[in-house]
Scaffold this active site. Structure first.
Site, PDB file in Angstrom:
ATOM      1  N   CYS A  79       0.863  -0.524   0.123  1.00  4.97           N
ATOM      2  CA  CYS A  79      -0.079  -0.234   0.482  1.00  4.97           C
ATOM      3  C   CYS A  79       0.846   1.486  -0.163  1.00  4.97           C
ATOM      4  O   CYS A  79       1.513   1.700  -1.221  1.00  4.97           O
ATOM      5  CB  CYS A  79      -0.983  -0.544   0.949  1.00  4.97           C
ATOM      6  SG  CYS A  79      -2.705   0.128   0.104  1.00  4.97           S
ATOM      7  N   HIS A 172      -3.288  -4.887   1.824  1.00  2.00           N
ATOM      8  CA  HIS A 172      -2.521  -5.246   3.242  1.00  2.00           C
ATOM      9  C   HIS A 172      -2.531  -6.845   3.174  1.00  2.00           C
ATOM     10  O   HIS A 172      -3.726  -7.153   3.784  1.00  2.00           O
ATOM     11  CB  HIS A 172      -3.191  -5.136   4.146  1.00  2.00           C
ATOM     12  CG  HIS A 172      -2.619  -3.776   4.316  1.00  2.00           C
ATOM     13  ND1 HIS A 172      -2.218  -2.495   5.325  1.00  2.00           N
ATOM     14  CD2 HIS A 172      -3.390  -2.146   3.388  1.00  2.00           C
ATOM     15  CE1 HIS A 172      -2.491  -1.192   5.245  1.00  2.00           C
ATOM     16  NE2 HIS A 172      -3.080  -0.772   4.116  1.00  2.00           N
ATOM     17  N   GLU A 174      -0.927  -8.422   5.373  1.00  2.00           N
ATOM     18  CA  GLU A 174      -0.591  -8.940   6.988  1.00  2.00           C
ATOM     19  C   GLU A 174      -2.154  -9.393   7.590  1.00  2.00           C
ATOM     20  O   GLU A 174      -1.835  -9.139   8.902  1.00  2.00           O
ATOM     21  CB  GLU A 174      -0.250  -7.505   7.134  1.00  2.00           C
ATOM     22  CG  GLU A 174       0.102  -6.733   7.846  1.00  2.00           C
ATOM     23  CD  GLU A 174      -0.484  -5.590   6.832  1.00  2.00           C
ATOM     24  OE1 GLU A 174      -0.415  -6.361   5.427  1.00  2.00           O
ATOM     25  OE2 GLU A 174      -0.845  -4.417   6.807  1.00  2.00           O
TER      26      GLU A 174
HETATM   27  N1  GLN Z   1      -3.190   6.653   0.349  1.00  2.00           N
HETATM   28  C1  GLN Z   1      -2.447   5.852   1.469  1.00  2.00           C
HETATM   29  C2  GLN Z   1      -1.354   6.785   1.095  1.00  2.00           C
HETATM   30  O1  GLN Z   1      -1.476   7.722   0.085  1.00  2.00           O
HETATM   31  C3  GLN Z   1      -1.740   4.199   1.390  1.00  2.00           C
HETATM   32  C4  GLN Z   1      -2.709   3.690   2.497  1.00  2.00           C
HETATM   33  C5  GLN Z   1      -2.286   2.522   2.762  1.00  2.00           C
HETATM   34  O2  GLN Z   1      -1.178   2.228   2.969  1.00  2.00           O
HETATM   35  N2  GLN Z   1      -3.264   2.001   3.255  1.00  2.00           N
HETATM   36  O3  GLN Z   1       0.137   6.691   1.232  1.00  2.00           O
END
Ligand code: GLN
Length: 190
Positions: A79, A172, A174
């Protein structure tokens, strides 16, 4: 040989990666300074907030050490961690580490209110069992460079990519008890 995996812990959702790795019998270390990378065989850059993470990486002087680490050791980005691994980002407040050739699109799958889960098929295994993927303000990817493999898609778009020993994911892994993603990444270690 037993491996030690570093988990970048400047900010964000690092703790649950410790649990995923320990389920696989793998030791991990939370990383907050460059010197702590020395003992690590691989590094997870977790989810969080990429604008803040980018700032903290710069402030802690870890920008170049992380790039250097990625030249010889495997990195997995989740992410916000995926965003940090990109070559370019659609938000100039983020200075990505340029570990993989792709462009990250922040919040492509919606903001916090639009967090969702979806069962996805993993392209890297013959195992038909879908993975229950958690998307939290998840990034999209575009402009994939030559050599990037698409390891999973959602809605016909890549959400897990890999090249050499690195992988980057929009979702994610995890947050489920399913350790197949961590396992796949670890299988790439020599
Ligand atoms: N939207 C977040 C970002 O731009 C990432 C979200 C996440 O890591 N769950 O950094």
């Amino acid at each position: 040989m037993s491996k030690i995996i570093g988990i970048l812990a400047l900010q964000g959702a690092y703790q649950k990666h410790v649990d995923s790795l320990s389920r696989l019998g793998i030791e991990s270390r939370l990383i907050r300074k460059t010197a702590e990378l020395d003992d690590c065989d691989g590094l997870i850059i977790p989810g969080g907030e990429s604008t803040t993470m980018s700032l903290l990486i710069n402030q802690s002087g870890m920008y170049e050490p992380l790039q250097q680490f990625s030249q010889s050791k495997p990195v997995m980005g989740v992410c916000a961690g995926m965003i940090m691994m990109a070559s370019s980002v659609d938000d100039e407040r983020v200075t990505p580490l340029r570990i993989l050739p792709f462009k990250a699109l922040r919040n492509h799958y919606g903001r916090q209110v639009n967090s969702f889960t979806a069962d996805i098929r993993l392209n890297f295994t013959d195992d038909e069992e879908p993975l229950h993927a958690h998307f939290i303000r998840a990034p999209g990817v575009t402009d994939l460079g030559a050599g990037i493999e698409e390891l999973a898609q959602y809605d016909h778009s890549p959400i897990m990519i890999g090249m050499n020993k690195h992988i980057a994911l929009s979702f994610h892994p995890e947050l489920t008890a399913d350790t197949r993603i961590h396992q796949y990444w670890l299988s790439k270690f020599s």
